[in-house]
Design a protein around this motif. Sequence first.
Motif, PDB file in Angstrom:
ATOM      1  N   VAL A  23       0.998   2.806   5.249  1.00 60.70           N
ATOM      2  CA  VAL A  23      -0.452   2.967   5.132  1.00 60.70           C
ATOM      3  C   VAL A  23      -0.888   2.353   3.803  1.00 60.70           C
ATOM      4  O   VAL A  23      -0.434   2.789   2.738  1.00 60.70           O
ATOM      5  CB  VAL A  23      -0.872   4.448   5.183  1.00 60.70           C
ATOM      6  N   THR A  24      -1.736   1.344   3.860  1.00 57.65           N
ATOM      7  CA  THR A  24      -2.255   0.751   2.630  1.00 57.65           C
ATOM      8  C   THR A  24      -3.576   1.424   2.255  1.00 57.65           C
ATOM      9  O   THR A  24      -4.279   1.973   3.096  1.00 57.65           O
ATOM     10  CB  THR A  24      -2.471  -0.762   2.780  1.00 57.65           C
ATOM     11  N   GLY A  25      -3.901   1.365   0.963  1.00 55.61           N
ATOM     12  CA  GLY A  25      -5.122   2.014   0.492  1.00 55.61           C
ATOM     13  C   GLY A  25      -5.036   3.524   0.534  1.00 55.61           C
ATOM     14  O   GLY A  25      -6.027   4.220   0.748  1.00 55.61           O
ATOM     15  N   GLY A  31      -7.639   6.223   3.680  1.00 62.69           N
ATOM     16  CA  GLY A  31      -6.187   6.109   3.595  1.00 62.69           C
ATOM     17  C   GLY A  31      -5.519   7.400   3.179  1.00 62.69           C
ATOM     18  O   GLY A  31      -4.436   7.746   3.669  1.00 62.69           O
ATOM     19  N   PHE A  32      -6.147   8.143   2.277  1.00 63.77           N
ATOM     20  CA  PHE A  32      -5.628   9.445   1.861  1.00 63.77           C
ATOM     21  C   PHE A  32      -5.536  10.397   3.050  1.00 63.77           C
ATOM     22  O   PHE A  32      -4.501  11.036   3.291  1.00 63.77           O
ATOM     23  CB  PHE A  32      -6.546  10.018   0.784  1.00 63.77           C
ATOM     24  N   VAL A  45       6.072   8.367   6.008  1.00 54.92           N
ATOM     25  CA  VAL A  45       4.975   7.481   5.637  1.00 54.92           C
ATOM     26  C   VAL A  45       5.262   6.836   4.283  1.00 54.92           C
ATOM     27  O   VAL A  45       5.631   7.522   3.331  1.00 54.92           O
ATOM     28  CB  VAL A  45       3.640   8.249   5.570  1.00 54.92           C
ATOM     29  N   ILE A  46       5.094   5.519   4.226  1.00 59.07           N
ATOM     30  CA  ILE A  46       5.102   4.799   2.960  1.00 59.07           C
ATOM     31  C   ILE A  46       3.643   4.536   2.621  1.00 59.07           C
ATOM     32  O   ILE A  46       2.967   3.730   3.262  1.00 59.07           O
ATOM     33  CB  ILE A  46       5.871   3.465   3.045  1.00 59.07           C
ATOM     34  N   ALA A  47       3.137   5.252   1.630  1.00 58.82           N
ATOM     35  CA  ALA A  47       1.727   5.170   1.244  1.00 58.82           C
ATOM     36  C   ALA A  47       1.606   4.300   0.005  1.00 58.82           C
ATOM     37  O   ALA A  47       2.243   4.572  -1.008  1.00 58.82           O
ATOM     38  CB  ALA A  47       1.176   6.566   0.977  1.00 58.82           C
ATOM     39  N   ILE A  48       0.798   3.244   0.085  1.00 55.35           N
ATOM     40  CA  ILE A  48       0.708   2.319  -1.039  1.00 55.35           C
ATOM     41  C   ILE A  48      -0.737   2.145  -1.507  1.00 55.35           C
ATOM     42  O   ILE A  48      -1.687   2.256  -0.721  1.00 55.35           O
ATOM     43  CB  ILE A  48       1.337   0.945  -0.718  1.00 55.35           C
ATOM     44  N   ASP A  49      -0.889   1.889  -2.798  1.00 58.44           N
ATOM     45  CA  ASP A  49      -2.204   1.634  -3.377  1.00 58.44           C
ATOM     46  C   ASP A  49      -2.000   0.962  -4.739  1.00 58.44           C
ATOM     47  O   ASP A  49      -0.949   1.119  -5.362  1.00 58.44           O
ATOM     48  CB  ASP A  49      -2.993   2.927  -3.547  1.00 58.44           C
ATOM     49  N   ILE A  99      -0.817   0.687   9.125  1.00 64.22           N
ATOM     50  CA  ILE A  99      -2.243   0.974   9.100  1.00 64.22           C
ATOM     51  C   ILE A  99      -2.783   0.402   7.796  1.00 64.22           C
ATOM     52  O   ILE A  99      -2.498   0.908   6.714  1.00 64.22           O
ATOM     53  CB  ILE A  99      -2.523   2.482   9.185  1.00 64.22           C
ATOM     54  N   HIS A 100      -3.551  -0.666   7.918  1.00 60.21           N
ATOM     55  CA  HIS A 100      -4.035  -1.389   6.735  1.00 60.21           C
ATOM     56  C   HIS A 100      -5.492  -0.997   6.461  1.00 60.21           C
ATOM     57  O   HIS A 100      -6.415  -1.437   7.158  1.00 60.21           O
ATOM     58  CB  HIS A 100      -3.931  -2.890   6.961  1.00 60.21           C
ATOM     59  N   LEU A 101      -5.673  -0.160   5.431  1.00 52.16           N
ATOM     60  CA  LEU A 101      -6.999   0.346   5.081  1.00 52.16           C
ATOM     61  C   LEU A 101      -7.459  -0.111   3.701  1.00 52.16           C
ATOM     62  O   LEU A 101      -8.608   0.114   3.326  1.00 52.16           O
ATOM     63  CB  LEU A 101      -7.001   1.878   5.145  1.00 52.16           C
ATOM     64  N   ALA A 102      -6.571  -0.725   2.938  1.00 49.83           N
ATOM     65  CA  ALA A 102      -6.929  -1.191   1.596  1.00 49.83           C
ATOM     66  C   ALA A 102      -7.945  -2.322   1.687  1.00 49.83           C
ATOM     67  O   ALA A 102      -7.828  -3.221   2.521  1.00 49.83           O
ATOM     68  CB  ALA A 102      -5.683  -1.661   0.856  1.00 49.83           C
ATOM     69  N   ALA A 103      -8.940  -2.272   0.822  1.00 50.60           N
ATOM     70  CA  ALA A 103      -9.960  -3.332   0.779  1.00 50.60           C
ATOM     71  C   ALA A 103     -10.831  -3.122  -0.446  1.00 50.60           C
ATOM     72  O   ALA A 103     -10.833  -2.047  -1.049  1.00 50.60           O
ATOM     73  CB  ALA A 103     -10.827  -3.312   2.039  1.00 50.60           C
ATOM     74  N   GLN A 104     -11.566  -4.166  -0.798  1.00 50.47           N
ATOM     75  CA  GLN A 104     -12.622  -4.024  -1.791  1.00 50.47           C
ATOM     76  C   GLN A 104     -13.879  -3.632  -1.023  1.00 50.47           C
ATOM     77  O   GLN A 104     -14.422  -4.432  -0.264  1.00 50.47           O
ATOM     78  CB  GLN A 104     -12.845  -5.329  -2.536  1.00 50.47           C
ATOM     79  N   PRO A 105     -14.364  -2.393  -1.168  1.00 49.28           N
ATOM     80  CA  PRO A 105     -15.504  -1.947  -0.373  1.00 49.28           C
ATOM     81  C   PRO A 105     -16.829  -2.245  -1.054  1.00 49.28           C
ATOM     82  O   PRO A 105     -16.883  -2.675  -2.213  1.00 49.28           O
ATOM     83  CB  PRO A 105     -15.267  -0.431  -0.298  1.00 49.28           C
TER      84      PRO A 105
END
Length: 353
Positions: A23-25, A31-32, A45-49, A99-105
């Motif tokens: 899971v990114t972000g 993502g949390f 889960v490998i959670a990255i940020d 699951i790719h959720l990281a982004a500049q919002p």
Amino acid sequence: MMSKDHKTEELGTPKNSSSPIIVTGAAGFIGFHVSRRLANAGFKVIAIDCFTPYYALELKEARWAELAKIKALQLERIDIADASAIAKLFADHKPERVIHLAAQPGVRRALVEPQPYIDANITAFLNILEACRHNNIQHLVYASSSSVYGANRKFPFSEHDNVDHPVSLYAATKKANEAMAHAYSHLFGFAATGLRFFTVYGPWGRPDMAVYAFTDAIANGREISVSNAGKVWRDFTYIDDIVEGITRVLDKPTAPNPDWDATNPDPATGAAPHRIYNIGNDNPEELNDLIGLIERALNRKAIRKDVPLPPGDVLETRADISDLRNAVGFAPSTSLEKGVEQFVSWYRSYHTL
């Protein structure tokens, strides 16, 4: 309505039971919650940020600390714009689902600071696609946005409508993500699903979003800027409903469609195992009503200042969620009244009011 007892049953086990879900972000809002849901359901889960400072890092660190309490979670501080770091992460852990959720919002920030949107939303997404390509990923679920509908005036917004008129750079990067994912899915055969989020809110939310920003201002006696005298409608979607939809989609990768007709293309589908879904509440609420609910939950009146609708914003969003409902049984069940109550309760606890 989705049963709470059915949640973990919907999420199938990967072919390799030892394979983690990336899971990114994960220090971000959605993502949390997704990372926590998966880990509490028994998945590794490998959670990255990478903790970009778009808003207060204290909130991201607080979410990270909550995730650190869960044994099934492995936390990694990695910048997904670093291609070699992402390649190594995938090679080391051999995930089957991502699951790719990281982004500049944020729509407005890109007006004055565009480069981070290219770095985080285009370059980093390419790195994720390349990692999926080279590591036999079964399914990539990635975040798109309702912003891609841009200047569209047909309501509700449908995945089957053309989205060639974005009105912000942020929206343009999300439309680009959809095109990139389709190309990679077509060329390399892995399933990919894009989710167009509609105004997500709830506990641990983003401080720049309306529910949090208005709550914080009203609670502290500050003025709030109200666009278009509050005659703005948003498809506010509670975080628990969003997470439920994501976890259901994760277990339903799309198959290739040999009957797709390139002479009469459908923007939501294609010959590749790639699909796009709206994920929202399908029930737009007026901004004035949201403010009233926050006032009631806080027992304080807002100090209002009317302002024009900012550049890049739209007057109304509404999701047609019939495709997602048909595909995975998605049925959001949290009213705005209930959601605001739960958010304000969390806000009081987090800010020790």
